[in-house]
Write an enzyme that holds these catalytic residues in place. Structure first.
Site, PDB file in Angstrom:
ATOM      1  N   HIS A 173      86.025 -42.589-120.358  1.00 47.80           N
ATOM      2  CA  HIS A 173      85.749 -41.149-120.340  1.00 47.80           C
ATOM      3  C   HIS A 173      84.289 -40.872-119.976  1.00 47.80           C
ATOM      4  O   HIS A 173      84.000 -40.016-119.124  1.00 47.80           O
ATOM      5  CB  HIS A 173      86.054 -40.529-121.706  1.00 47.80           C
ATOM      6  CG  HIS A 173      87.504 -40.504-122.057  1.00 47.80           C
ATOM      7  ND1 HIS A 173      88.373 -39.566-121.559  1.00 47.80           N
ATOM      8  CD2 HIS A 173      88.236 -41.294-122.884  1.00 47.80           C
ATOM      9  CE1 HIS A 173      89.581 -39.769-122.061  1.00 47.80           C
ATOM     10  NE2 HIS A 173      89.530 -40.811-122.868  1.00 47.80           N
ATOM     11  N   HIS A 177      92.100 -32.702-125.217  1.00 44.72           N
ATOM     12  CA  HIS A 177      93.180 -32.732-124.236  1.00 44.72           C
ATOM     13  C   HIS A 177      93.269 -31.417-123.469  1.00 44.72           C
ATOM     14  O   HIS A 177      93.671 -31.415-122.298  1.00 44.72           O
ATOM     15  CB  HIS A 177      94.505 -33.048-124.913  1.00 44.72           C
ATOM     16  CG  HIS A 177      94.623 -34.478-125.326  1.00 44.72           C
ATOM     17  ND1 HIS A 177      95.584 -34.932-126.207  1.00 44.72           N
ATOM     18  CD2 HIS A 177      93.897 -35.572-124.979  1.00 44.72           C
ATOM     19  CE1 HIS A 177      95.445 -36.233-126.380  1.00 44.72           C
ATOM     20  NE2 HIS A 177      94.424 -36.641-125.658  1.00 44.72           N
TER      21      HIS A 177
END
Length: 417
Positions: A393, A262
């Site tokens: 992703h 993150h």
């Protein structure tokens, strides 16, 4: 100095082909009635997993991007996702598509294997991806997408966005009567991505300002005060909860401690946010570089093995050492975006290093999609994730280096970039 890989025709061709292989793998996830299924390691739908809103949204987003790239067959797959997320235009009595709650509005977290609502909570995480999917599909001009986007905007503004706090609530019960006594950085981070996509799709600058408010709190205030260690979990009053899930350290969405991936994702999003603002604050680039540097210094090969660990404790010690595919994908994407923004050689060096690792360890040439998880020795693992349900992703890691920095991948592709 060698030319950056992203300027080399062979590398650009390789990236485009890499993205195409992943999307081809994902096309098998089309569910006959509701959205997109969870895929196993061989790329086969896993019925026992049911249908998840976040997977359906991510697949819809990917196929909308594929349509914008001119890939035949991608548009109908994006349309399938839009229909699965939409209320029939005939009204609530025209039937329930499944993922959409036609009684109380909003979207369920999932459907069980028999098609009944599984997780009936209304979560900011899922709703962020509804915004993203609808924005990308609307930008791609797919039928029903703009109506879906308008519906999603209405729900998010009514139940999640807190203008006073400049961030989003976490979740509600099905009837929107009881909010969860918890706030999360993960869902708010994805709201930043979604808000930028909404702003690009609608032309309304308020969405970039809202994204800036979220980023200011989590990165420029909270993370900066802690030497870029970002707490993921908060009380309803926005007090950090550093011990949250200390007994569920490998949780796939709410793990204990600092989530390295993150930090990299935030670094990239801050640069995208910078492009969306007419007068962006200078701290956006500074904080993006600081988050990137802290993630690399603390999370990259810190336990003697190759790759990024999943999580760290508050003293920077590895907690969950498994290597997640989405973390190396976000590292690649962040390095590409920061290199494009700054021209600094270190980002190019990391970009090459991480693509070498991803191609050698995570990419599965026979199947197409990446292995989702490896153990610290680089062997396939399933401690946190089973199967290969998500290409979002890794697909974006292949696509982002091909385009100029924009607030939205879909908007850039729509302009022919």
């Amino acid at each position: 100095m060698n030319r950056p890989w992203t300027s080399l025709p062979a590398h650009r061709t390789w990236l485009a082909a890499h993205a195409r292989r992943q999307a081809s793998f994902a096309s098998a996830a089309e569910h006959p009635t509701s959205g997109f299924a969870w895929l196993d390691d061989q790329g086969r739908p896993d019925p026992k997993q049911g249908v998840h809103t976040w997977i359906t949204c991510r697949m819809t987003h990917v196929f909308a991007l594929e349509h914008l790239r001119g890939i035949p067959g991608a548009g109908p797959l994006a349309d399938h996702g839009v229909r699965a997320l939409s209320v029939p235009r005939g009204g609530e009595d025209a039937g329930d598509t499944g993922l959409r709650d036609t009684v109380h509005d909003g979207w369920y977290g999932s459907l069980s294997a028999d098609g009944a609502p599984g997780d009936t909570r209304k979560s900011a995480y899922e709703h962020a991806f509804v915004l993203l999917a609808a924005s990308s599909a609307a930008t791609a001009g797919r039928p029903g997408a703009r109506e879906l986007l308008d519906d999603a905007i209405s729900v998010v503004e009514r139940y999640f966005w807190d203008a006073g706090e400049e961030r989003c609530a976490e979740s509600w019960d099905r009837a929107w009567s009881v909010p969860e006594d918890y706030r999360g950085a993960n869902s708010n981070m994805h709201m930043v991505e979604a808000f930028l996509a909404v702003g690009a799709a609608t032309g309304d600058p308020v969405w970039a300002e809202r994204a800036l408010g979220i980023a200011r709190f989590f990165v420029h205030e909270i993370a900066a005060e802690r030497d870029w260690r970002l707490p993921e979990h908060y009380s309803a009053g926005w007090e950090p909860l550093p011990d949250y899930n200390s007994d569920q350290r490998a949780h796939p969405f709410r793990p204990y401690g600092v989530t390295v991936g993150h930090m990299l994702e935030w670094a990239r999003l801050l640069v995208h946010l910078e492009t969306a603002l007419p007068t962006p604050p200078s701290w956006l680039l500074h904080d993006a570089e600081a988050m990137f540097e802290a993630a690399v210094r603390r999370g990259w090969s810190v336990d003697g093995g190759e790759g990024f660990v999943y999580t760290l404790d508050w003293n920077d010690r590895p907690v969950v050492r498994e290597r997640m595919h989405w973390v190396i994908a976000e590292a690649i994407a962040a390095a590409a975006v920061l290199h494009a923004r700054t021209g600094e050689r270190r980002y190019e060096d990391w970009y090459r290093t991480w693509w070498d690792l991803a191609d050698r360890r995570f990419a599965d040439r026979s199947a197409g999609a990446w292995r989702h998880e490896l153990d610290p020795e680089g062997r396939p693992s399933a401690t946190v994730w089973s199967g290969r349900p998500d290409i979002y992703h890794a697909y974006q890691a292949a696509l982002l280096p091909l385009a100029p920095i924009r607030s939205s991948l879909a908007a850039g592709l729509a302009k022919g970039e």
